[in-house]
Structure formats: C-alpha cells, structure tokens
Design a protein around this motif. Structure first.
Motif, PDB file in Angstrom:
ATOM      1  N   ALA A 105      -5.596  -7.392  10.871  1.00 15.28           N
ATOM      2  CA  ALA A 105      -5.948  -7.497   9.450  1.00 15.28           C
ATOM      3  C   ALA A 105      -5.583  -8.894   8.935  1.00 15.28           C
ATOM      4  O   ALA A 105      -6.395  -9.563   8.288  1.00 15.28           O
ATOM      5  CB  ALA A 105      -5.239  -6.422   8.637  1.00 15.28           C
ATOM      6  N   SER A 133      -8.762  -3.973   3.502  1.00 18.63           N
ATOM      7  CA  SER A 133      -8.476  -4.866   4.641  1.00 18.63           C
ATOM      8  C   SER A 133      -8.690  -4.146   5.968  1.00 18.63           C
ATOM      9  O   SER A 133      -9.110  -4.754   6.955  1.00 18.63           O
ATOM     10  CB  SER A 133      -7.058  -5.423   4.554  1.00 18.63           C
ATOM     11  OG  SER A 133      -6.105  -4.424   4.830  1.00 18.63           O
ATOM     12  N   LEU A 134      -8.403  -2.847   6.016  1.00 19.77           N
ATOM     13  CA  LEU A 134      -8.634  -2.100   7.256  1.00 19.77           C
ATOM     14  C   LEU A 134     -10.129  -2.067   7.579  1.00 19.77           C
ATOM     15  O   LEU A 134     -10.538  -2.301   8.716  1.00 19.77           O
ATOM     16  CB  LEU A 134      -8.092  -0.668   7.120  1.00 19.77           C
ATOM     17  CG  LEU A 134      -6.568  -0.540   7.165  1.00 19.77           C
ATOM     18  CD1 LEU A 134      -6.113   0.774   6.560  1.00 19.77           C
ATOM     19  CD2 LEU A 134      -6.074  -0.629   8.607  1.00 19.77           C
ATOM     20  N   PHE A 161       4.002  -1.984   9.971  1.00 17.78           N
ATOM     21  CA  PHE A 161       2.998  -1.252   9.196  1.00 17.78           C
ATOM     22  C   PHE A 161       2.868  -1.834   7.791  1.00 17.78           C
ATOM     23  O   PHE A 161       1.774  -2.087   7.299  1.00 17.78           O
ATOM     24  CB  PHE A 161       3.405   0.226   9.128  1.00 17.78           C
ATOM     25  CG  PHE A 161       2.377   1.090   8.466  1.00 17.78           C
ATOM     26  CD1 PHE A 161       1.270   1.541   9.175  1.00 17.78           C
ATOM     27  CD2 PHE A 161       2.515   1.465   7.140  1.00 17.78           C
ATOM     28  CE1 PHE A 161       0.309   2.339   8.561  1.00 17.78           C
ATOM     29  CE2 PHE A 161       1.555   2.257   6.518  1.00 17.78           C
ATOM     30  CZ  PHE A 161       0.458   2.696   7.230  1.00 17.78           C
ATOM     31  N   MET A 183      -2.722  -5.590  14.131  1.00 16.57           N
ATOM     32  CA  MET A 183      -4.038  -4.992  14.334  1.00 16.57           C
ATOM     33  C   MET A 183      -5.157  -5.865  13.792  1.00 16.57           C
ATOM     34  O   MET A 183      -6.282  -5.389  13.613  1.00 16.57           O
ATOM     35  CB  MET A 183      -4.097  -3.611  13.723  1.00 16.57           C
ATOM     36  CG  MET A 183      -3.678  -3.561  12.298  1.00 16.57           C
ATOM     37  SD  MET A 183      -4.580  -2.304  11.455  1.00 16.57           S
ATOM     38  CE  MET A 183      -6.208  -2.997  11.494  1.00 16.57           C
ATOM     39  N   LEU A 197       3.544  -4.752   6.620  1.00 19.04           N
ATOM     40  CA  LEU A 197       2.960  -6.092   6.516  1.00 19.04           C
ATOM     41  C   LEU A 197       1.572  -6.161   7.174  1.00 19.04           C
ATOM     42  O   LEU A 197       1.040  -7.247   7.376  1.00 19.04           O
ATOM     43  CB  LEU A 197       3.902  -7.136   7.107  1.00 19.04           C
ATOM     44  CG  LEU A 197       5.151  -7.397   6.246  1.00 19.04           C
ATOM     45  CD1 LEU A 197       6.105  -8.363   6.928  1.00 19.04           C
ATOM     46  CD2 LEU A 197       4.787  -7.938   4.872  1.00 19.04           C
ATOM     47  N   SER A 198       1.005  -5.011   7.486  1.00 17.48           N
ATOM     48  CA  SER A 198      -0.351  -4.938   8.077  1.00 17.48           C
ATOM     49  C   SER A 198      -0.459  -5.783   9.339  1.00 17.48           C
ATOM     50  O   SER A 198      -1.432  -6.510   9.536  1.00 17.48           O
ATOM     51  CB  SER A 198      -1.430  -5.421   7.090  1.00 17.48           C
ATOM     52  OG  SER A 198      -1.320  -4.792   5.868  1.00 17.48           O
ATOM     53  N   GLY A 252       0.835  -1.196   0.000  1.00 15.59           N
ATOM     54  CA  GLY A 252       0.000   0.000   0.000  1.00 15.59           C
ATOM     55  C   GLY A 252       0.868   1.242   0.000  1.00 15.59           C
ATOM     56  O   GLY A 252       2.015   1.229  -0.470  1.00 15.59           O
TER      57      GLY A 252
HETATM   58  N1  PFF Z   1       0.251  -2.363   4.909  1.00 12.64           N
HETATM   59  C1  PFF Z   1      -0.354  -1.136   4.464  1.00 12.64           C
HETATM   60  C2  PFF Z   1       0.703  -0.300   3.771  1.00 12.64           C
HETATM   61  O1  PFF Z   1       1.881  -0.671   3.758  1.00 12.64           O
HETATM   62  O2  PFF Z   1       0.356   0.744   3.229  1.00 12.64           O
HETATM   63  C3  PFF Z   1      -0.977  -0.360   5.578  1.00 12.64           C
HETATM   64  C4  PFF Z   1      -1.876  -1.172   6.472  1.00 12.64           C
HETATM   65  C5  PFF Z   1      -2.956  -1.852   5.920  1.00 12.64           C
HETATM   66  C6  PFF Z   1      -1.580  -1.266   7.810  1.00 12.64           C
HETATM   67  C7  PFF Z   1      -3.736  -2.644   6.730  1.00 12.64           C
HETATM   68  C8  PFF Z   1      -2.350  -2.064   8.625  1.00 12.64           C
HETATM   69  C9  PFF Z   1      -3.417  -2.739   8.068  1.00 12.64           C
HETATM   70  F1  PFF Z   1      -4.147  -3.488   8.818  1.00 12.64           F
END
Ligand code: PFF
Length: 473
Positions: free
Chosen positions: A247, A336-337, A239, A245, A241-242, A37
């Motif tokens: 996801a 995904s968020l 961040f 939190m 790899l999400s 992202g």
């Molecule tokens: N991984 C996403 C990025 O690199 O932009 C941001 C993200 C998406 C963070 C989903 C957390 C999440 F749950």
C-alpha cells in the motif's frame, strides 16, 4: 470516460503517464488516511486494554520506531524509485524473471484478503452510525446493547447490505483516479477525521475518567503483559502502518523523485501513532466513568462504548460522532487497499481504472461474503475450521473472519515487510540504495542507522512474529 481511464486503457503500460500527487501534503494526507483506520480506533485500544496498558504502549512505540518506520521508508522508496505498482516495481528493480516479484504478488493477494473482511467490519461502523443517528443508543439497557451487537454480527442481511454499500463507496472513489479520487477525498476526510477525534478527546477530558485513563495508558505498569502481547504489539505495528503489502509502495509510486521520503514517513508514522493514542484517550475515560472494564476485547468499541455513551449526558450525539469517525477512518484505509489491486492491474494488464476498480471491487465483495455470513461458520461448518486447523496449526477453530485476519496480520504482512527490508538492505546495491535515500532527503544523517535496522533488527523482529505464530513461544 475520464482522462485517466483513457490513458490507462491504451495497451501501452499505464506508467507511461503515471499520475502523481499534487504535492507532499497530498501524499501525507493519503498515506495517513491509509494508516489510520480500524487498526487505530478499534483494534489498538482493545489490545491495549487486554494487555493492561502501560508497558504495552511503550513496547508498541519501540516497535514502531525500530521496526515499522524503517520498513515504511524502504517501501515508499521502492515505489518512488520504480514508479510502478508492487509486482512491476520488483520486476523493474530486480529483473523481469526475478523471484523478488513474489513479494509484490504477496502484497496484491493480501489486499484482496484484508479488504474482504475489513469491509465487513467497516460495514458494522456504517450500520452503527446509522443506528446512532436515527435512534441513538441512549435508553438501551446494557444487555440490549450486547444483544444488538450479537444481532449485527449474525444477521446476514444487515452484514451483506452494509458490506456492499461500503465497497460501493470505496470503488467510486478509487475509480475516479489518484488525483480526483484518492487525493481529493483524503483532503476532505482527513481534516474531518482529526476534528472529530479532537472533539471526542476534549469531551472525554471533561469526565472524571480522564486521569485514570491517562494513568492506564501511560503509567509504568504491565501487570497483564505477556510475551505474546509483545509480539502482538509488533504485528500490530505492521498492520496499523499499512506495511508489508504494497500500500505504501503504491502510494509512493505516485510521488515525484524530489519528494522527501524520510520526512514524509516520519510525518505519517507520527500522525498514526498520535491518533492511536488519542483513540485511547477518547475511549478509556468514557469506559472508566461508566464503571466498565478496559479489557473487553473486540467488543470494547461495539458493545462497551455504546453502553458507556448511553450513560453520558449528550451521549447520543457523541456516539454518532464516534461511529461516523470510525467509518471515515475505515474508508480511507479501504481506498488504499483497493488501490493496490487496481494499480496492479493497470500496470500489469493495461486495464482501465474504472474497469479495474469495479471488477476487483465486485470480487472482493464476493470474497467478503463468508465473513459477512456470521463469521463464516454457518457457511463452511465445522469442517472448514478443522481444515484450517490442519493447514495452519495455530489457526485452529478459527472462522473465515478470524482466519483472514490471522493470515494477513501474522503471516502475509510480516513476510512482505521482511521481503521489502531484505531487498533494500541486502539486494538493492549500496549505491542505488544510498542515492534513493538521499534524493530530496533532509535526513541524510539517518542513513546508516536506517540500513542497520533494516539489516538486523527488522529480520529478527519478523522472525519472532513467525516463531510465535507457529506456537514456539
Ligand atoms: N492501516 C489500516 C488500519 O490500521 O486500520 C489497515 C490497513 C490498510 C492495512 C491498508 C494494510 C493496508 F494496506
């Protein structure tokens, strides 16, 4: 009403007939969509630039391997084992009254916080795509490009419009369901994204800036690297790899037990890293050829790059491809968020998917308004900054936008990641953990290495991020 909505709107918990991915590839595409992202294409190149490239990239790769990937496996395992969204998953695995469900609540809260500002930046990418397609940046003087970004950043009307449109797109896809929404769009958008990146890297490879860029990103130098930079690399690995939190946990809950979690995690982690490195290799050559500096910070993509594209033959078209790519990458992450929050209300309250998607989307739109209104400073004035300074110490002087990013990246995601690691490594019970890891896995020999990293290295890494956030280093 869709079939999914009907199933979910009954008072019986929706997990009775949980939707599943149609296969492993669907999961890999959707989870890579979440991971790849703005973090990969906007943030990673600019923090690489600010930290001088070279060693920073190497340290980042070590953080991904030693800290982030083990958490990813743990997080997906929890989801797959429990077949529930984050809060209900911890309730199922740890007991209905267990404090561990706090880790799930933290994740759901983080989804609201992150999406509220993520969508504002994603709105800029839509606006820039529109500008690039309609008028192009060619012919603009560098000072004019800079002024343009200032205008976008500060214009409440532009920000609210594109933020709203982006949330509408996200809500529409999530409301259609795991299968007909998230999976279907991942299958379309992810190959498109990869093709656009490949085309841009090949274009950049044809410029004189390619070798200097290769040297900058992969060369053995770290002249600007500081301890803070090392911790930034670690925080960013969460961040990007999400992680931390819910996801990956939520997406994992749509896997079947026979699906190989380790192989899929390695695929998602590998693809995410590959795309971050490719993002550097498409951005820096063009920046170098234009004679610009790599360490421009957040403006690297929104200011330096349009200036650089303006000097490239055919640059208008390439700028359009780049910003559409950025918008697509942001969209699959935002999906995904929102899915974390939606799936939570489905499992917890038995809401219909449609109702959850629309209601939560509207709340997040409202939460994003302070970020959309020129970074919130206009809305809250100096008092808000002062209040946050008192509350969060290192957050001194931050506006809403920075504060949300700071809270999420430095506190919520590492804390969530720590909770997930400690739960799986210390609380879950050896037998249950081993069984879950081995189910469907071709990587049985990695088991003890994984447990060891979760037990010792992950907590140490997260502790370092916290101490840094508190200003100890
Ligand atoms: N991984 C996403 C990025 O690199 O932009 C941001 C993200 C998406 C963070 C989903 C957390 C999440 F749950």
């Amino acid at each position: 009403m869709t079939r999914t909505a009907r199933v979910a709107s009954t008072t019986a918990p929706a997990h009775g007939r949980r939707e599943h991915w149609s296969g492993r590839l669907a999961f890999i595409l959707a989870a890579t969509g979440s991971a790849v992202g703005l973090g990969n294409i906007w943030k990673f190149p600019y923090i690489t630039g600010v930290n001088g490239g070279g060693w920073f990239v190497l340290i980042y790769l070590i953080c991904v391997l030693a800290v982030a990937l083990p958490i990813m496996v743990a997080e997906i395992l929890i989801g797959r084992s429990a077949q529930r969204s984050p809060v209900m998953a911890f309730r199922k695995l740890a007991g209905a009254r267990s404090p561990w469900q706090g880790v799930g609540w933290l994740g759901v809260t983080a989804a609201f916080v992150i999406l509220s500002y993520y969508s504002v930046v994603a709105g800029w990418t839509l606006h820039y795509s529109w500008l690039a397609l309609s008028q192009g940046f060619a012919g603009l003087h560098p000072a004019e490009v800079e002024a343009l970004f200032g205008q976008v950043y500060q214009d409440p009307g532009i920000n609210l419009f594109w933020h709203g449109l982006f949330m509408l797109l996200t809500v529409t896809i999530v409301a259609a369901g795991v299968h007909s929404g998230v999976e279907r769009w991942s299958r379309i958008l992810m190959p498109l994204l990869f093709l656009m990146i490949l085309a841009l890297v090949l274009r950049a490879a044809g410029t004189d800036g390619f070798w200097p860029a290769l040297e900058f990103v992969f060369g053995a130098h770290g002249d600007r690297l500081t301890p803070a930079g090392v911790l930034e690399a670690l925080g960013h690995s969460f961040f990007t790899l999400s992680l931390g939190m819910g996801a990956m946990l939520t997406y994992g809950s749509y896997l079947r037990t026979r699906d190989d979690v380790v192989a899929t995690s390695l695929a998602v982690g590998g693809l995410d890293t590959l795309i971050s490195l490719m993002a550097c290799m498409m951005i820096f050559p063009i920046i170098f050829v234009a004679g610009l500096a790599p360490g421009a910070g957040p403006g690297l993509v929104f200011v330096s790059l349009p200036i650089a594209f303006g000097q490239l033959p055919g640059g208008a078209l390439w700028a359009a491809v780049f910003f559409v790519l950025l918008a697509v990458a942001a969209l699959t992450s935002a999906i995904s968020l929102l899915e974390v929050a939606v799936s939570h209300f489905l499992d917890w309250r038995g809401w219909s998917r449609r109702r959850a998607a629309i209601g939560i989307g509207a709340v997040i739109f409202v939460l994003g308004i302070p970020a959309a209104l020129s970074g919130g400073t206009r809305l809250f004035g100096g008092d808000f900054a002062a209040a946050t300074a008192v509350l969060f110490g290192a957050g001194h002087g931050k506006n809403w936008f920075d504060l949300a990013d700071y809270l999420a990246s430095n506190w919520m995601l590492p804390l969530g990641g720590l909770g997930i690691a400690v739960f799986v490594a210390w609380r879950m019970g050896g037998q249950a953990r081993e069984q879950a890891f081995m189910a469907g896995s071709r990587f049985a020999r990695l088991y003890w290495g994984w447990v060891w990293l979760l037990r010792y290295i992950v907590p140490l890494g997260v502790l370092a991020v916290f101490l840094h956030a508190l200003g100890v280093f």
